[in-house]
Design a protein around this motif. Structure first.
Motif, PDB file in Angstrom:
ATOM      1  N   GLN A   1       0.833  -1.194   0.000  1.00  0.00           N
ATOM      2  CA  GLN A   1       0.000   0.000   0.000  1.00  0.00           C
ATOM      3  C   GLN A   1       0.871   1.247   0.000  1.00  0.00           C
ATOM      4  O   GLN A   1       1.780   1.385   0.810  1.00  0.00           O
ATOM      5  CB  GLN A   1      -0.924  -0.002   1.214  1.00  0.00           C
ATOM      6  CG  GLN A   1      -1.940   1.139   1.217  1.00  0.00           C
ATOM      7  CD  GLN A   1      -2.891   1.051   2.387  1.00  0.00           C
ATOM      8  OE1 GLN A   1      -2.604   1.588   3.462  1.00  0.00           O
ATOM      9  NE2 GLN A   1      -4.008   0.369   2.204  1.00  0.00           N
ATOM     10  N   TYR A   2       0.572   2.157  -0.926  1.00  0.00           N
ATOM     11  CA  TYR A   2       1.272   3.429  -1.009  1.00  0.00           C
ATOM     12  C   TYR A   2       0.310   4.529  -0.536  1.00  0.00           C
ATOM     13  O   TYR A   2      -0.671   4.827  -1.219  1.00  0.00           O
ATOM     14  CB  TYR A   2       1.700   3.735  -2.439  1.00  0.00           C
ATOM     15  CG  TYR A   2       2.647   2.745  -3.061  1.00  0.00           C
ATOM     16  CD1 TYR A   2       4.019   2.983  -3.079  1.00  0.00           C
ATOM     17  CD2 TYR A   2       2.170   1.581  -3.675  1.00  0.00           C
ATOM     18  CE1 TYR A   2       4.899   2.083  -3.683  1.00  0.00           C
ATOM     19  CE2 TYR A   2       3.031   0.692  -4.279  1.00  0.00           C
ATOM     20  CZ  TYR A   2       4.391   0.940  -4.277  1.00  0.00           C
ATOM     21  OH  TYR A   2       5.246   0.048  -4.882  1.00  0.00           O
ATOM     22  N   THR A   3       0.597   5.091   0.622  1.00  0.00           N
ATOM     23  CA  THR A   3      -0.139   6.276   1.073  1.00  0.00           C
ATOM     24  C   THR A   3       0.630   7.491   0.586  1.00  0.00           C
ATOM     25  O   THR A   3       1.783   7.702   0.975  1.00  0.00           O
ATOM     26  CB  THR A   3      -0.273   6.292   2.603  1.00  0.00           C
ATOM     27  OG1 THR A   3      -0.999   5.127   3.021  1.00  0.00           O
ATOM     28  CG2 THR A   3      -1.026   7.541   3.058  1.00  0.00           C
ATOM     29  N   LEU A   4       0.011   8.263  -0.289  1.00  0.00           N
ATOM     30  CA  LEU A   4       0.736   9.352  -0.933  1.00  0.00           C
ATOM     31  C   LEU A   4       1.184  10.391   0.085  1.00  0.00           C
ATOM     32  O   LEU A   4       0.435  10.767   0.991  1.00  0.00           O
ATOM     33  CB  LEU A   4      -0.138  10.008  -1.990  1.00  0.00           C
ATOM     34  CG  LEU A   4      -0.590   9.098  -3.148  1.00  0.00           C
ATOM     35  CD1 LEU A   4      -1.419   9.893  -4.137  1.00  0.00           C
ATOM     36  CD2 LEU A   4       0.601   8.449  -3.838  1.00  0.00           C
ATOM     37  N   SER A   5       2.415  10.834  -0.060  1.00  0.00           N
ATOM     38  CA  SER A   5       2.979  11.830   0.846  1.00  0.00           C
ATOM     39  C   SER A   5       2.438  13.206   0.490  1.00  0.00           C
ATOM     40  O   SER A   5       1.967  13.443  -0.633  1.00  0.00           O
ATOM     41  CB  SER A   5       4.504  11.817   0.736  1.00  0.00           C
ATOM     42  OG  SER A   5       4.909  12.273  -0.542  1.00  0.00           O
ATOM     43  N   PRO A   6       2.506  14.143   1.426  1.00  0.00           N
ATOM     44  CA  PRO A   6       2.055  15.515   1.116  1.00  0.00           C
ATOM     45  C   PRO A   6       2.817  16.138  -0.044  1.00  0.00           C
ATOM     46  O   PRO A   6       2.302  17.021  -0.723  1.00  0.00           O
ATOM     47  CB  PRO A   6       2.311  16.268   2.427  1.00  0.00           C
ATOM     48  CG  PRO A   6       2.290  15.213   3.487  1.00  0.00           C
ATOM     49  CD  PRO A   6       2.891  13.990   2.848  1.00  0.00           C
TER      50      PRO A   6
END
Length: 420
Positions: free
Chosen positions: A211-216
């Motif tokens: 899972q890739y949680t997009l960075s700010p």
């Protein structure tokens, strides 16, 4: 005879065109409203094939990973083959740090598509979708997990379940063809709307168990294309090019975003060859912007007829694309030649933009766009090295930007045999 037909066509277009901005009243629409992003399936000419797609490219600058996804429609003409007719969902990954690329397509019947409110789109009962919340914000989502719907895949992606759920907030968008839509409609050539080419993005992308949680510190590029026919011609020079550069600022309003596109096609009714060149240069941190447009036609002569040449804040001077360092690309669909080096030069009397793109073969995916009786190949690379030089020539010459980045985007698309 062709000359008189061209004059008639221009008069006809000005007289009957439904677009209010004719004739060439401005240089594009900054942050266009959703009307210009509408799904145009109902406007298609029944005697021609028709295609349209919505494309998204995510850059996570902290993770160093690029994702792209799209929802596309291909409709055949009344008398044409229905083999390629349908809705196509695409996802691709480019991970330069781990030397990994792949792509995956699923195909659904046209009956599985529904839409309203310009481009509020659902496929297979909300399995995939686009939802415009306002003119400047959107949601997109999708889940590729059905082996029965796989149309094409590479890099072992057929065994991966892939999903995305993303929230998008526009920073910059530009549509530069709003006042020549009627000409493109008459000829059936491709249109391009970069309605949100620099946007904030948040959300999650899942690939298999990862899972890739997009960075700010992420951005997303959004555009759309539609038309009846793709660029075609006797050589590989009859192609389109796509060029994406982004320099994130300390704040989104300080972003530098450059998007440029070019296309050359032959076998048109009135012109033997026609070329189109469009670009938006947003220099947020410098408080400058410029939109460029050039359309040319050739009628049995090497000298083009300039149909349109504009620059938003100055006098149009030049828009050129040079391609070198050709590479013999080979995959399970066939062979092609792609330029690993592309040079783009754009200029008005107030601004000059020079971009030199240096790519390598492992950065490319072959994106596929089905049409009624063929499949168009678009070779797309992310993580490309690009040297950007922007110079102000308004009064005195001054270098505004001189930087080298390693996360530019690049495309080269043309019609070649595909062994599908």
């Amino acid at each position: 005879m062709k000359f008189f037909l061209i004059i008639f066509l221009v008069i006809f277009s000005v007289t009957f065109c439904q677009t209010k901005d004719w004739p060439f009243a401005n240089d594009g629409i900054f942050n266009p409203p959703t009307y210009y992003e509408r799904l145009r399936l109902s406007e298609a000419v029944s005697t021609r094939p028709f295609y349209q797609w919505y494309y998204y490219a995510v850059s996570d600058y902290d993770l160093g990973v690029e994702f792209a996804m799209s929802i596309g429609v291909s409709k055949s003409s009344e008398s044409g083959s229905k083999k390629n007719e349908g809705v196509y969902i695409m996802f691709c990954l480019v991970d330069p740090k781990n030397d990994k690329t792949f792509e995956k397509f699923e195909k659904y019947p046209l009956d599985d598509l529904s839409f309203s409110h310009d481009f509020d789109i659902s496929v297979d009962n909300q399995k995939f979708g686009i939802h415009p919340i306002t003119n400047n914000s959107y949601k997109i989502w999708g889940t590729l997990n059905d082996p029965q719907h796989i149309w094409y895949s590479t890099g072992n992606s057929s065994d991966l379940d892939i999903s995305w759920s993303l929230n998008i907030q526009r920073i910059y968008g530009w549509y530069g063809q709003q006042d020549i839509e009627s000409l493109a409609y008459i000829w059936g050539i491709i249109d391009w709307n970069t309605y949100s080419h620099d946007s904030l993005v948040s959300g999650v992308v899942t690939i298999g168990s990862k899972q890739y949680t997009l960075s700010p510190n992420s951005r997303i590029y959004c555009d759309m294309n539609w038309g009846d026919y793709f660029p075609v011609g006797p050589t590989k020079e009859f192609a389109w090019g796509w060029y994406k550069v982004l320099l994130p600022g300390k704040t989104p309003a300080e972003d530098v975003s450059i998007i440029a596109g070019s296309g050359v096609t032959s076998n048109l009714t009135l012109f033997d060859t026609m070329g189109g060149y469009f670009a938006d240069v947003e220099l947020g941190k410098l408080g400058k912007r410029e939109g460029y447009r050039l359309a040319e036609g050739w009628v049995t002569t090497p000298d083009p007829i300039v149909l349109l040449a504009t620059a938003s804040n100055g006098v149009f001077k030049n828009f050129s694309v040079e391609r070198t360092n050709w590479f013999n690309y080979s995959d399970d669909l066939g062979q092609a030649q792609i330029p690993l080096t592309q040079y783009v030069y754009i200029a008005s009397d107030t601004l000059q933009v020079s971009m030199t793109f240096q790519s390598t073969p492992e950065l490319y995916n072959r994106l596929l766009f089905p049409q009624e009786d063929y499949i168009f190949s678009d070779f797309e690379a992310f993580g490309v090295t690009c040297h950007i030089v922007i110079t102000s020539t308004n009064g005195t010459t001054k270098t505004l930007i001189d930087e080298v980045i390693d996360d530019a985007g690049l495309e080269f698309g043309y019609k070649i045999p595909v062994h599908f």
